[in-house]
Design a protein around this motif. Sequence first.
Motif, PDB file in Angstrom:
ATOM      1  N   ALA A  98       0.833  -1.212   0.000  1.00  0.00           N
ATOM      2  CA  ALA A  98       0.000   0.000   0.000  1.00  0.00           C
ATOM      3  C   ALA A  98       0.863   1.256   0.000  1.00  0.00           C
ATOM      4  CB  ALA A  98      -0.930  -0.008   1.209  1.00  0.00           C
ATOM      5  N   GLY A  99       1.958   1.227   0.749  1.00  0.00           N
ATOM      6  CA  GLY A  99       2.855   2.383   0.804  1.00  0.00           C
ATOM      7  C   GLY A  99       3.516   2.668  -0.529  1.00  0.00           C
ATOM      8  N   ASP A 101       2.260   1.885  -3.452  1.00  0.00           N
ATOM      9  CA  ASP A 101       1.195   2.441  -4.303  1.00  0.00           C
ATOM     10  C   ASP A 101       0.982   3.922  -4.002  1.00  0.00           C
ATOM     11  OD1 ASP A 101       0.755   0.074  -5.653  1.00  0.00           O
ATOM     12  OD2 ASP A 101      -0.937  -0.532  -4.391  1.00  0.00           O
ATOM     13  N   ASP A 102       1.000   4.292  -2.719  1.00  0.00           N
ATOM     14  CA  ASP A 102       0.835   5.702  -2.339  1.00  0.00           C
ATOM     15  C   ASP A 102       1.970   6.569  -2.873  1.00  0.00           C
ATOM     16  OD1 ASP A 102      -1.481   5.093  -0.971  1.00  0.00           O
ATOM     17  OD2 ASP A 102      -0.537   5.129   1.010  1.00  0.00           O
ATOM     18  N   CYS A 103       3.164   6.012  -2.989  1.00  0.00           N
ATOM     19  CA  CYS A 103       4.331   6.785  -3.422  1.00  0.00           C
ATOM     20  C   CYS A 103       4.318   7.113  -4.899  1.00  0.00           C
ATOM     21  CB  CYS A 103       5.618   6.049  -3.058  1.00  0.00           C
ATOM     22  SG  CYS A 103       5.950   6.129  -1.308  1.00  0.00           S
ATOM     23  N   ARG A 104       3.385   6.568  -5.619  1.00  0.00           N
ATOM     24  CA  ARG A 104       3.280   6.909  -7.040  1.00  0.00           C
ATOM     25  C   ARG A 104       2.885   8.383  -7.198  1.00  0.00           C
ATOM     26  NH1 ARG A 104       3.809   2.125  -9.526  1.00  0.00           N
ATOM     27  NH2 ARG A 104       3.130   0.284  -8.424  1.00  0.00           N
ATOM     28  N   HIS A 105       2.291   8.958  -6.174  1.00  0.00           N
ATOM     29  CA  HIS A 105       1.924  10.374  -6.190  1.00  0.00           C
ATOM     30  C   HIS A 105       3.099  11.182  -5.648  1.00  0.00           C
ATOM     31  CE1 HIS A 105      -2.121   9.014  -6.978  1.00  0.00           C
ATOM     32  NE2 HIS A 105      -2.037   8.222  -5.920  1.00  0.00           N
ATOM     33  N   ASN A 108       3.546  12.446  -2.009  1.00  0.00           N
ATOM     34  CA  ASN A 108       3.813  11.501  -0.929  1.00  0.00           C
ATOM     35  C   ASN A 108       5.284  11.100  -0.831  1.00  0.00           C
ATOM     36  OD1 ASN A 108       1.141  11.405  -0.151  1.00  0.00           O
ATOM     37  ND2 ASN A 108       0.664   9.767  -1.576  1.00  0.00           N
ATOM     38  N   LYS A 123       6.677   5.769   4.833  1.00  0.00           N
ATOM     39  CA  LYS A 123       6.777   6.562   3.607  1.00  0.00           C
ATOM     40  C   LYS A 123       8.212   6.633   3.106  1.00  0.00           C
ATOM     41  CE  LYS A 123       2.801   9.618   4.165  1.00  0.00           C
ATOM     42  NZ  LYS A 123       2.382  11.017   4.316  1.00  0.00           N
ATOM     43  N   CYS A 126       9.080   3.246   1.445  1.00  0.00           N
ATOM     44  CA  CYS A 126       8.333   3.048   0.199  1.00  0.00           C
ATOM     45  C   CYS A 126       8.767   4.029  -0.880  1.00  0.00           C
ATOM     46  CB  CYS A 126       6.834   3.149   0.472  1.00  0.00           C
ATOM     47  SG  CYS A 126       6.247   1.837   1.553  1.00  0.00           S
ATOM     48  N   SER A 127       9.027   5.275  -0.520  1.00  0.00           N
ATOM     49  CA  SER A 127       9.468   6.236  -1.530  1.00  0.00           C
ATOM     50  C   SER A 127      10.857   5.889  -2.037  1.00  0.00           C
ATOM     51  CB  SER A 127       9.421   7.663  -0.994  1.00  0.00           C
ATOM     52  OG  SER A 127      10.339   7.850   0.047  1.00  0.00           O
TER      53      SER A 127
END
Length: 137
Positions: A98-99, A101-105, A108, A123, A126-127
């Motif tokens: 999930a993290g 996936d969030d880092c695609r933005h 984030n 974060k 994941c980033s």
Amino acid sequence: CKYNFRVQRVHEMLKLMSPDAENCCPSDLAGIEGCMDLAQWLVRQERQVATEAYENYLKSQSAIEVSGNGSGNGNGNGNGNNVATNSESYHLPTWLVAGIDDCRHVANRYGLRGKYEMGAGRKKMCSYIYENILSKR
């Protein structure tokens, strides 16, 4: 701490550095308590372990594709030579998936340096994976 990072397997270490019930990773807890040297060291270790886990995941997924998606001798590992049989080697924890996936933005992935609070460690891991592996594919 240093001993654990040298001797533990990647998936075991990932469990130890995963976010707790309050969404804090070890680096977050150290930073919140003001132990900045420890927090910065933990960030590097968390990134390394999360990256290794993700790379292991990618390798095992490639092996599954090479072997024909697990078909063959009935035990889910094709011919038995190409696919890791340890299920933990190719499953990532939900928080990491999930993290990432969030880092695609873009929003984030930035402003995390020196930030130690709930969710910041996750974060950062994941980033790092997104910027160093996924964005180069």
